[in-house]
Design an enzyme around this catalytic site. Structure first.
Site, mmCIF file in Angstrom:
data_model
loop_
_atom_site.group_PDB
_atom_site.id
_atom_site.type_symbol
_atom_site.label_atom_id
_atom_site.label_comp_id
_atom_site.label_asym_id
_atom_site.label_seq_id
_atom_site.Cartn_x
_atom_site.Cartn_y
_atom_site.Cartn_z
ATOM 1 N N GLY A 281 -4.815 44.353 -40.616
ATOM 2 C CA GLY A 281 -4.662 43.682 -39.338
ATOM 3 C C GLY A 281 -5.822 44.007 -38.415
ATOM 4 O O GLY A 281 -6.639 44.883 -38.708
ATOM 5 N N CYS B 177 -5.635 49.287 -44.884
ATOM 6 C CA CYS B 177 -6.470 49.065 -43.698
ATOM 7 C C CYS B 177 -5.741 49.466 -42.413
ATOM 8 O O CYS B 177 -5.521 50.646 -42.178
ATOM 9 C CB CYS B 177 -6.969 47.628 -43.662
ATOM 10 S SG CYS B 177 -8.420 47.409 -42.595
ATOM 11 N N GLN C 46 -4.074 53.205 -41.127
ATOM 12 C CA GLN C 46 -4.269 53.906 -39.856
ATOM 13 C C GLN C 46 -2.943 54.144 -39.141
ATOM 14 O O GLN C 46 -2.719 55.225 -38.583
ATOM 15 C CB GLN C 46 -5.222 53.081 -38.976
ATOM 16 C CG GLN C 46 -6.610 52.914 -39.556
ATOM 17 C CD GLN C 46 -7.371 51.760 -38.922
ATOM 18 O OE1 GLN C 46 -6.954 51.190 -37.921
ATOM 19 N NE2 GLN C 46 -8.500 51.391 -39.524
ATOM 20 N N HIS D 10 -9.753 47.303 -49.039
ATOM 21 C CA HIS D 10 -8.900 46.179 -49.424
ATOM 22 C C HIS D 10 -8.826 46.043 -50.942
ATOM 23 O O HIS D 10 -9.705 45.432 -51.553
ATOM 24 C CB HIS D 10 -9.442 44.878 -48.818
ATOM 25 C CG HIS D 10 -9.263 44.787 -47.341
ATOM 26 N ND1 HIS D 10 -8.167 44.187 -46.755
ATOM 27 C CD2 HIS D 10 -10.016 45.255 -46.319
ATOM 28 C CE1 HIS D 10 -8.263 44.271 -45.437
ATOM 29 N NE2 HIS D 10 -9.388 44.915 -45.146
ATOM 30 N N GLU E 73 -6.918 44.139 -52.530
ATOM 31 C CA GLU E 73 -6.708 42.728 -52.862
ATOM 32 C C GLU E 73 -8.007 41.931 -52.814
ATOM 33 O O GLU E 73 -8.033 40.748 -53.165
ATOM 34 C CB GLU E 73 -5.677 42.104 -51.912
ATOM 35 C CG GLU E 73 -6.197 41.692 -50.556
ATOM 36 C CD GLU E 73 -6.428 42.851 -49.602
ATOM 37 O OE1 GLU E 73 -6.915 42.606 -48.479
ATOM 38 O OE2 GLU E 73 -6.121 44.000 -49.970
#
Length: 381
Positions: A219, A246, A250, A331, A333
């Site tokens: 995000g 991501c 956090q 990432h 993906e």
């Protein structure tokens, strides 16, 4: 038509306009990817940002329906060295110019993107104003100074409603903080029964979905701008296996007692080397973030660092020492970028299965019977 990009330090870039005739402000960042500009344009993590591509030729293979990572682009501007208006690719359905026009996003080409990137690397990311208007530089500077950076990007990009992607495998609740389609694609590819929920879904609402595991999405923005998400995760850690990506990484760190801080110019591109500490193996990863977990803050938590960035040594992966949970800053993906780390989704599912073996639950029929019995007793009162 002329377009101009003004940075908050007063640097002015003048080039050619493509996309919409508009004026938009945002944080100016750079991406080092050679390909994948459509995925960059449609990645919700870029919400509110003006993105410059370091690769000089952008637009040559066009835009296709299958490569979107969100239903629409959320960026505030696109800066390139050379914009190709006529794509040449059998998959192309239309051009970048048409896409940006459709969503009111300005673009600028024929500027020195190498100079722009060097400025951002030296001074750090900064606010910028991209416009096709004819106002004076002084007026543009006043407008830029008066425009604050966005703080509500997660709310803007997250789904507003719960929806599902049915499957016969494990039920995964995907908390959408601005999720890329690639995460859902990787889970459904493995047969998962995925339920996507909004960013502000409460812990009790998630429990009622009876998940086998929880996926925390990527995000945009500062993780400290969504404190309610941190509070929700504090309640869920230990109850369900968790995998964060991501921004999800956090938020998980904050919920576990660690701290985060902003990077000078962030990590954005498809070629970032990450070292897995246990094996010593290096993975080339896709990344897009401007914040990182502080290494010193992890020492007083129940977390262990699992991955680090080979370029600057920042934390790229964490795991919980006592609960089934792990996260990565990059990432797995991809989209765009290498799929070297897609094995992490398999690792997540194996963690769920191991958790089930170690914590067998009563059959759901017995749970349902108890619930119905309780409701009957309440009705008789």
């Amino acid at each position: 038509m002329q377009a101009r990009l003004l940075l908050e330090d007063g640097t002015l870039f003048t080039g050619l306009s493509f996309g919409a005739e508009a004026e938009m402000a945002g944080e100016v960042v750079f991406n080092t990817g050679i390909t994948g500009y459509q995925e960059v344009l449609s990645d919700p993590s870029y919400c509110g940002q003006i993105v410059t591509m370091t690769y000089p030729l952008i637009g040559n293979y066009g835009i296709t329906r299958d490569d979107f990572e969100a239903i629409r682009p959320y960026i505030h501007g696109f800066a390139v060295r050379r914009h190709e208006p006529v794509p040449s690719n059998w998959r192309a359905e239309y051009s970048i110019d048409r896409l940006l026009k459709e969503y009111g996003i300005p673009g600028i080409s024929d500027i020195d993107t190498r100079m722009l990137t060097r400025i951002l690397r030296h001074h750090g990311t900064m606010k910028g104003l991209l416009t096709t208007g004819s106002q004076s530089v002084e007026e543009l500077k006043e407008r830029l100074d008066a425009t604050p950076l966005m703080r509500d990007q997660v709310a803007r990009t997250s789904t507003k409603n719960v929806f599902s992607s049915p499957g016969n495998g494990e039920r995964i609740v995907l908390i959408d903080y601005g999720a890329k389609t690639g995460i859902l694609r990787e889970l459904t590819k493995r047969g998962c029964d995925v339920v996507v929920v909004p960013h502000d879904t409460t812990a009790d609402q998630i429990r009622r979905l009876n998940p086998d595991g929880i996926q925390l999405s990527n995000g945009p923005g500062d993780p400290k701008d969504v404190p309610y998400a941190v509070e929700t995760l504090k309640q869920l850690i230990g109850e369900y296996p968790i995998f964060g990506i991501c921004l999800g990484h956090q938020l998980f760190a904050l919920a576990s007692g660690a701290d985060t801080t902003s990077l000078k110019f962030g990590h954005r591109g498809g070629n970032h080397p990450v070292k897995e500490l246990e094996s010593g193996r290096c993975y080339i990863t896709s990344q897009n973030h401007g914040y990182t977990v502080l290494e010193e803050s992890v020492k007083n938590t129940n977390l262990t660092v699992t991955h680090i960035n080979n370029n600057d040594g920042t934390i790229e992966g964490l795991k919980h020492n006592t609960h089934p949970a792990f996260t990565v800053q990059y990432h797995p993906e991809a989209a765009p970028g290498p799929f070297d780390s897609s094995y992490l989704f398999d690792q997540f599912l194996e963690m769920i299965r191991e958790h089930k073996r170690n914590n067998p639950q009563r059959p759901r029929q017995a749970q349902l019977s108890e619930t119905l019995k309780g409701e009957l007793q309440y009705a008789q009162k």
